[in-house]
Design a protein around this motif. Structure first.
Motif, short mmCIF file in Angstrom:
data_model
loop_
_atom_site.label_atom_id
_atom_site.label_comp_id
_atom_site.label_asym_id
_atom_site.label_seq_id
_atom_site.Cartn_x
_atom_site.Cartn_y
_atom_site.Cartn_z
N ALA A 59 0.83 -1.21 0.00
CA ALA A 59 0.00 0.00 0.00
C ALA A 59 0.87 1.26 0.00
O ALA A 59 0.55 2.24 -0.67
CB ALA A 59 -0.95 -0.01 1.19
N LEU A 60 1.99 1.24 0.73
CA LEU A 60 2.88 2.41 0.76
C LEU A 60 3.54 2.66 -0.59
O LEU A 60 3.68 3.79 -1.03
CB LEU A 60 3.95 2.24 1.85
CG LEU A 60 3.45 2.34 3.28
CD1 LEU A 60 4.58 2.03 4.26
CD2 LEU A 60 2.87 3.71 3.56
N GLU A 61 3.95 1.58 -1.28
CA GLU A 61 4.55 1.73 -2.60
C GLU A 61 3.53 2.30 -3.59
O GLU A 61 3.83 3.21 -4.36
CB GLU A 61 5.06 0.39 -3.12
CG GLU A 61 6.25 -0.15 -2.37
CD GLU A 61 6.55 -1.60 -2.67
OE1 GLU A 61 7.72 -1.99 -2.49
OE2 GLU A 61 5.64 -2.35 -3.09
N ALA A 62 2.30 1.78 -3.53
CA ALA A 62 1.24 2.27 -4.42
C ALA A 62 0.93 3.73 -4.14
O ALA A 62 0.74 4.53 -5.07
CB ALA A 62 -0.01 1.41 -4.26
N ALA A 63 0.89 4.12 -2.87
CA ALA A 63 0.62 5.51 -2.51
C ALA A 63 1.74 6.43 -3.02
O ALA A 63 1.47 7.52 -3.52
CB ALA A 63 0.46 5.66 -0.99
N ALA A 64 2.99 5.98 -2.92
CA ALA A 64 4.11 6.79 -3.39
C ALA A 64 4.02 6.99 -4.91
O ALA A 64 4.26 8.09 -5.41
CB ALA A 64 5.44 6.13 -3.02
N ILE A 65 3.67 5.94 -5.64
CA ILE A 65 3.52 6.05 -7.10
C ILE A 65 2.35 6.98 -7.42
O ILE A 65 2.44 7.84 -8.30
CB ILE A 65 3.33 4.67 -7.75
CG1 ILE A 65 4.65 3.90 -7.67
CG2 ILE A 65 2.86 4.80 -9.19
CD1 ILE A 65 4.55 2.45 -8.07
N GLY A 66 1.25 6.84 -6.69
CA GLY A 66 0.09 7.71 -6.91
C GLY A 66 0.44 9.17 -6.67
O GLY A 66 0.04 10.05 -7.45
N ARG A 67 1.19 9.46 -5.61
CA ARG A 67 1.60 10.84 -5.33
C ARG A 67 2.50 11.37 -6.44
O ARG A 67 2.39 12.51 -6.87
CB ARG A 67 2.30 10.94 -3.98
CG ARG A 67 1.34 10.94 -2.80
CD ARG A 67 2.04 11.31 -1.51
NE ARG A 67 3.13 10.40 -1.17
CZ ARG A 67 2.98 9.25 -0.53
NH1 ARG A 67 1.79 8.86 -0.15
NH2 ARG A 67 4.02 8.50 -0.26
N ALA A 68 3.43 10.53 -6.92
CA ALA A 68 4.34 10.96 -7.99
C ALA A 68 3.57 11.24 -9.28
O ALA A 68 3.88 12.20 -10.00
CB ALA A 68 5.41 9.90 -8.23
N LEU A 69 2.57 10.42 -9.58
CA LEU A 69 1.76 10.64 -10.79
C LEU A 69 0.91 11.89 -10.64
O LEU A 69 0.73 12.65 -11.59
CB LEU A 69 0.86 9.43 -11.06
CG LEU A 69 1.56 8.17 -11.52
CD1 LEU A 69 0.58 7.00 -11.53
CD2 LEU A 69 2.17 8.36 -12.90
N HIS A 70 0.38 12.10 -9.45
CA HIS A 70 -0.52 13.22 -9.20
C HIS A 70 0.22 14.54 -9.13
O HIS A 70 -0.28 15.58 -9.55
CB HIS A 70 -1.31 12.99 -7.91
CG HIS A 70 -2.34 14.02 -7.66
ND1 HIS A 70 -2.09 15.13 -6.89
CD2 HIS A 70 -3.62 14.12 -8.08
CE1 HIS A 70 -3.19 15.87 -6.85
NE2 HIS A 70 -4.12 15.29 -7.56
N SER A 71 1.43 14.53 -8.60
CA SER A 71 2.19 15.76 -8.40
C SER A 71 3.64 15.55 -8.82
O SER A 71 4.51 15.34 -7.97
CB SER A 71 2.10 16.16 -6.92
OG SER A 71 2.75 17.38 -6.70
N PRO A 72 3.93 15.57 -10.14
CA PRO A 72 5.28 15.26 -10.61
C PRO A 72 6.37 16.21 -10.12
O PRO A 72 7.54 15.85 -10.10
CB PRO A 72 5.16 15.32 -12.14
CG PRO A 72 3.90 16.02 -12.42
CD PRO A 72 3.02 15.88 -11.21
#
Length: 106
Positions: free
Chosen positions: A62-75
């Motif tokens: 879940a933490l890895e997915a959240a980190a990828i989501g944050r990177a996609l949302h706010s490059p």
């Protein structure tokens, strides 16, 4: 397995599988395919299909997915709003987080 729930509304957060055996699936339309995100207990599985082929499959914590989501949302990196979301999640004051950060860097 307790149940599978489909969640296709991309405007609202997907429900989280929070009990053993829960699986929550969300299909996100892509140009020429579909991204299928499944929350399975403590991990997130992503499968990208273009046409009838599976192009990519990932299993993340879940933490890895959240980190990828944050990177996609706010490059460009973290935003001011991120601080408030973290504070709400932790149940603390955003100012306390800033003070702790300043103390840690001193």
């Amino acid at each position: 397995m307790r149940g599978i729930a489909m969640h296709n509304d991309t405007r609202t957060p997907a429900p989280i599988a929070d009990a053993p055996g829960d699986v929550t699936t969300r299909a996100i339309p892509l140009d020429g395919g579909t991204a299928i995100v499944e929350h399975v207990e403590d991990r997130v599985e992503l499968t990208i299909r273009l046409g009838e082929r599976i192009v990519c499959g990932l299993a993340l914590t879940a933490l890895e997915a959240a980190a990828i989501g944050r990177a996609l949302h706010s490059p460009d990196g973290a935003t001011t709003g991120d601080l408030f979301h973290v504070a709400d999640t932790l149940g603390v004051n955003a100012g306390d987080i800033l003070r702790l950060r300043e103390t840690a860097h001193a």
